[in-house]
Design a protein around this motif. Structure first.
Motif, mmCIF file in Angstrom:
data_model
loop_
_atom_site.group_PDB
_atom_site.id
_atom_site.type_symbol
_atom_site.label_atom_id
_atom_site.label_comp_id
_atom_site.label_asym_id
_atom_site.label_seq_id
_atom_site.Cartn_x
_atom_site.Cartn_y
_atom_site.Cartn_z
ATOM 1 N N ASP A 1 28.532 40.438 20.056
ATOM 2 C CA ASP A 1 27.464 39.482 19.792
ATOM 3 C C ASP A 1 27.359 38.496 20.947
ATOM 4 O O ASP A 1 28.358 38.154 21.591
ATOM 5 C CB ASP A 1 27.746 38.717 18.491
ATOM 6 C CG ASP A 1 27.831 39.644 17.289
ATOM 7 O OD1 ASP A 1 26.871 40.394 17.052
ATOM 8 O OD2 ASP A 1 28.875 39.624 16.608
ATOM 9 N N ASP A 2 26.150 38.025 21.203
ATOM 10 C CA ASP A 2 25.941 37.024 22.261
ATOM 11 C C ASP A 2 26.102 35.611 21.739
ATOM 12 O O ASP A 2 26.472 34.705 22.496
ATOM 13 C CB ASP A 2 24.549 37.195 22.865
ATOM 14 C CG ASP A 2 24.446 38.446 23.702
ATOM 15 O OD1 ASP A 2 24.843 38.415 24.874
ATOM 16 O OD2 ASP A 2 23.985 39.475 23.183
ATOM 17 N N SER A 3 25.796 35.407 20.471
ATOM 18 C CA SER A 3 25.927 34.069 19.900
ATOM 19 C C SER A 3 26.140 34.185 18.398
ATOM 20 O O SER A 3 25.922 35.241 17.790
ATOM 21 C CB SER A 3 24.677 33.215 20.193
ATOM 22 O OG SER A 3 23.521 33.833 19.652
ATOM 23 N N VAL A 4 26.584 33.078 17.824
ATOM 24 C CA VAL A 4 26.759 32.977 16.376
ATOM 25 C C VAL A 4 26.080 31.700 15.922
ATOM 26 O O VAL A 4 26.362 30.619 16.455
ATOM 27 C CB VAL A 4 28.256 32.959 15.979
ATOM 28 C CG1 VAL A 4 28.391 32.802 14.469
ATOM 29 C CG2 VAL A 4 28.961 34.219 16.446
ATOM 30 N N LEU A 5 25.165 31.826 14.970
ATOM 31 C CA LEU A 5 24.451 30.680 14.427
ATOM 32 C C LEU A 5 25.180 30.203 13.179
ATOM 33 O O LEU A 5 25.453 30.994 12.265
ATOM 34 C CB LEU A 5 23.005 31.057 14.091
ATOM 35 C CG LEU A 5 22.199 31.734 15.214
ATOM 36 C CD1 LEU A 5 20.762 31.989 14.756
ATOM 37 C CD2 LEU A 5 22.216 30.915 16.492
ATOM 38 N N VAL A 6 25.480 28.917 13.149
ATOM 39 C CA VAL A 6 26.332 28.372 12.093
ATOM 40 C C VAL A 6 25.582 27.296 11.317
ATOM 41 O O VAL A 6 24.964 26.399 11.913
ATOM 42 C CB VAL A 6 27.624 27.759 12.689
ATOM 43 C CG1 VAL A 6 28.509 27.185 11.584
ATOM 44 C CG2 VAL A 6 28.383 28.799 13.494
ATOM 45 N N THR A 7 25.637 27.381 9.981
ATOM 46 C CA THR A 7 25.096 26.327 9.125
ATOM 47 C C THR A 7 26.245 25.703 8.343
ATOM 48 O O THR A 7 27.207 26.386 7.954
ATOM 49 C CB THR A 7 24.041 26.876 8.147
ATOM 50 O OG1 THR A 7 24.594 27.984 7.418
ATOM 51 C CG2 THR A 7 22.808 27.353 8.874
ATOM 52 N N THR A 8 26.135 24.414 8.120
ATOM 53 C CA THR A 8 27.181 23.706 7.387
ATOM 54 C C THR A 8 26.894 23.755 5.893
ATOM 55 O O THR A 8 25.738 23.848 5.454
ATOM 56 C CB THR A 8 27.266 22.246 7.851
ATOM 57 O OG1 THR A 8 25.986 21.619 7.646
ATOM 58 C CG2 THR A 8 27.617 22.174 9.324
#
Length: 839
Positions: free
Chosen positions: A661-668
């Motif tokens: 993966d190139d990035s990981v999107l994170v939500t709190t």
């Protein structure tokens, strides 16, 4: 005839110097763009790790296009592991060395350094030589090149960390190597079995030829023998293309950019040269009329002007080609600074661009001379003398008809075509309408100048002397002034279109990212993020969800008119079950839940360009060149911010260089403290080398920087053209003003003074600048509306008032300074002497 032409040139240096400057600068820009085009076709860099190979076999790194340059794939095209054994059996092959490259990061003084790790056997392709220690023989052993070891502070026997997908592993340095040349990269070598475990497919095969075997013949033999596998062979200078993919991509970039630039520049140069030469010949109406009155035939007049234009064109073309070579180098440096060309990319110099510049200058000069002199050459001698005294009041019927026709067609192409043909076709049509509108404007220039003068007359006539004279002069000399206004208006129009096309697209993309990015944090790594990293992120307290994203590009094929077009689209791979909590693509039809397997979502812009809707099939090539028929199951609006193609991460990752993966999107999670979550994610960076944590605003800024690179690339190429237009405008205004020395002297002899004449010219300069700004703005509005419709769906483009104000200010400075300074020069000396010299 040439002796007469040379005598005329010497006697009328002023007008011919202006014509020479236009041709000289035209030759500079044509030669420079021609060098870039030739370099895109022929340049490259020398091989380093493959320097000892006679032939290198790799995957075909570009998609062949029937018309135009091949389009490169975004990822490296790899080969199956057994192809090396098949190549080794080809007669003439002494040894076939499989080469595997795995992207890793190595900790160094400046932070984590991304490099490639290779199997030890491929070290012989440089060849690399052990300078200390031994070769790697077991897992956990590595050999580093001396430069990398020095920057990381390592020596034989030390332990270092190699991170693959940001997951670190300890390796003991068992040796150091050096190569004959290693300037563009660093190298890490591991045992062959380790490299094979990290990468099932091979990057390339280096072929060592048997003694006496020609490399090109061997390459043909390999291609003919090893069938059933798409491959390409590289020899000589071409080997650098397969070793360094950025070089091939840079060549394609230069070819595409310079191809479009050469065409536009050639048209603009011919336009400016014709305008300048036309104005120069118009100022000789009296002389040409006298020649006709003393029995010179139309053919003799044409031959004389043709000889003059030939002499000036050849001189300008020849002398302008030399600095054009230097300007090409400056452009190369500018593109390298913008990050779109490698710093060591070399240009190819040959006589071809200079010859092309010379031919275009000569043809442009002869054509301008012919069409400008045609009216006076054909006129009755008595009528010619009358026209020499006063400009014709009306435009010819054919000229008016063609002018109106060009403006009408340009308006339709600029505004209606984007509505009928959305996407790339609409954008191209809208952008191309600028020249159509400017040609129509040039044909109707004298009429437009009379309109501008009539508009300004009520205000200017309040000036008892200078204002009255300014109105009278601009009304009587509308043809002459239009020759100065049109190039200035063209510069305004082209600058406005280039600048505000970028601001329109960037503003829409920024709005889409701001509205669509619902994740609180974004994580990225220089060599990708392995699944282990994603799981570690999900385990951080306060994290509600972590959605991995793979980024790549795909090539799509679709019919346009009677041919097949190929377009490169940004693509992202997502986990559809998780994407809802991290990004909002603005789905307009279908559902992202169905994005699985070979099913994809497509932006509305890409859907319009390709003519593929819900349920349709998109013919595409994935990042590594794998051909796929992709079913469209959803459409979304936010393509500018997130990419035009959204597929499953499994589909895209399988066809990227790393597979990570190139990035990981994170939500709190609800109720979680974002600062604490951010600190927890930041702690992961110590465990996973190179891991970067961005918040939402930092991610949006990073996206803007990436778009800024593309914008700066466009501005460099078109800024080069605009600089030529500015020089041409100054040249034309100075020539037009300087040629009025006798007129100024007559005004001073009949009672006006220097102050009156200077004020008159300042008022005329105001009319010229105002007319150029208004005409240029109106011409720019048409394509900008079309581009905005095709790009964003909005009718009104995004125009920065400050930038537009600067554009108007620059136009005013150019116009006023050119005219005022030339007026001061023309007012020097005694009026009687000036009248006598002009008689």
């Amino acid at each position: 005839m040439f002796s007469l032409a040379w005598s005329t040139i010497r006697a009328r240096r002023g007008g011919f110097v202006a014509a020479f400057v236009a041709l000289f600068c035209g030759a500079v820009v044509i030669t420079a763009s021609g060098v870039l085009l030739e370099s895109g076709l022929r340049s490259g860099v020398a091989a380093e790790r493959y320097a000892a190979a006679a032939v290198v076999v790799g995957g075909p790194q570009a998609h062949a296009v029937a018309e135009g340059p091949d389009t490169p794939f975004a990822e490296r095209v790899t080969l199956p592991a057994d192809v090396a054994d098949r190549i080794a059996e080809v007669p003439g092959v002494e040894k076939a060395v499989p080469e595997r490259s795995v992207r890793v990061t190595v900790p160094a003084a400046g932070g984590a350094v991304p490099v490639y790790a290779h199997g030890w056997t491929s070290a012989g392709l440089a060849p690399f030589t052990l300078t200390d220690g031994r070769q790697p023989q077991a897992p956990g052993e590595a050999v580093l090149d001396k430069g990398l070891a020095a920057s990381a502070g390592l020596s034989t026997g030390d332990t270092t960390t190699l991170a693959i997908g940001s997951v670190p592993s300890d390796y003991r340095v068992v040796g150091l190597v050096s190569a004959p040349v290693l300037t563009r990269q660093s190298a890490v070598f591991v045992a062959d079995e380790v490299a094979a475990a990290l990468s099932e497919r091979i990057t390339a095969v280096g072929v060592l030829a048997a003694p006496g075997v020609d490399a090109d013949d061997l390459a043909k033999r390999i291609t003919a023998t090893v069938t059933g596998v798409p491959l390409a062979t590289y020899t000589g200078a071409e080997i650098g293309d397969v070793e360094f993919l950025d070089v091939g991509q840079a060549r394609t970039f230069l070819t595409i950019l310079s191809s479009s630039l050469v065409g536009t520049i050639a048209m603009v140069v011919l336009f400016v040269v014709s305008s300048t030469l036309g104005l120069s010949i118009q100022q000789r109406r009296r002389e040409l009329a006298v020649l006709r009155a003393i029995a010179a035939t139309p053919r003799q007049v044409h031959r004389m002007i043709g000889a003059e234009m030939l002499l000036v064109s050849v001189a300008g073309g020849l002398l302008g080609s030399l600095p054009g070579l230097a300007v090409a180098g400056l452009l190369r440096d500018a593109f390298a600074a913008a990050g779109v060309l490698p710093a060591d990319f070399t240009l190819v110099y040959s006589p071809l661009p200079a010859v092309a510049a010379l031919l275009l200058c000569v043809l442009g000069g002869l054509a301008a001379g012919y069409f400008t002199a045609r009216r006076l050459a054909k006129a009755n001698p008595v009528d010619a003398l009358g026209e020499a005294a006063v400009e014709p009041a009306q435009l010819g019927t054919a000229r008016r008809a063609f002018g109106v026709g060009f403006i009408a067609v340009g308006t339709v192409v600029g505004t209606v075509v984007p509505l009928l043909l959305p996407g790339i076709a609409g954008i191209s049509g809208a952008a191309g309408s600028v020249l159509l509108l400017m040609i129509g404007t040039a044909m109707l220039g004298p009429h437009l100048m009379r309109v501008a003068t009539a508009t300004a007359a009520p205000v200017l006539n309040r000036g008892r002397i200078s204002g009255y004279l300014a109105v009278a002069n601009t009304r009587a000399n509308a043809r002459r002034l239009s020759g100065a206004v049109v190039p200035l208006a063209l510069a305004v129009a082209m600058a406005a279109v280039q600048i505000f096309t970028v601001t329109t697209a960037n503003a829409a993309a920024s709005d889409q990212v701001e509205a669509g990015m619902t994740a609180d944090f974004v994580l990225a790594g220089p060599s990708g993020l392995a699944p282990e990293v994603v799981e570690a992120v999900r385990a951080v307290p306060g994290v509600r969800d972590a959605s991995p994203v793979v980024r790549s590009q795909v090539l799509v094929e679709y019919p346009m008119f009677d041919q097949v077009e190929v377009e490169q689209l940004a693509a992202q791979g997502i986990a559809p079950e998780r994407v809802g909590s991290t990004m909002d693509l603005g789905v307009t039809a279908g559902s992202l839940d169905e994005v699985r397997g070979d099913s994809i979502a497509l932006s509305t812009g890409a859907s319009d360009s390709a003519g593929v809707g819900i349920g349709g099939t998109l013919h595409a090539f994935l990042g590594d060149g794998t051909k796929k028929d992709l079913k469209v199951v959803a459409l979304y609006a936010n393509g500018l911010g997130f990419g035009d193609v959204t597929a499953s991460r499994e589909l895209l990752a399988a066809h990227t260089a790393t597979g990570f993966d190139d990035s990981v999107l994170v939500t709190t999670a609800d109720g979680a403290n974002p600062a604490e979550v951010g600190a927890g994610l930041g702690a992961l960076a110590k465990e996973y080398p190179g891991l970067a944590v961005l918040d939402r605003s930092a991610f949006a800024a990073a996206q803007g920087d990436a778009r800024g690179q593309q914008s700066s690339t466009n501005l460099i190429g078109n800024g080069f053209l605009l600089l030529y237009l500015v020089i041409a405008v100054v040249n034309t205004l100075v020539m037009a003003t300087g040629a009025r020395r006798r007129e100024f002297a007559m005004l001073r002899l009949i009672g006006t003074n220097r102050r009156h004449v200077s004020r008159m010219m300042k008022l005329e300069a105001g009319i010229v600048v105002a007319a150029a700004v208004v005409i240029g703005t109106v011409v720019a509005v048409v394509p900008l509306i079309g581009i905005s419709i095709a790009t964003t769906g909005r009718v009104l483009p995004t125009v920065d008032p400050v930038v537009y104000g600067v554009l108007v200010l620059v136009t005013a400075v150019i116009g006023f300074s050119s005219i005022v300074l030339a007026t001061r020069s023309a007012l020097r000396g005694r009026p009687v002497d000036a009248v006598g010299a002009g008689a």
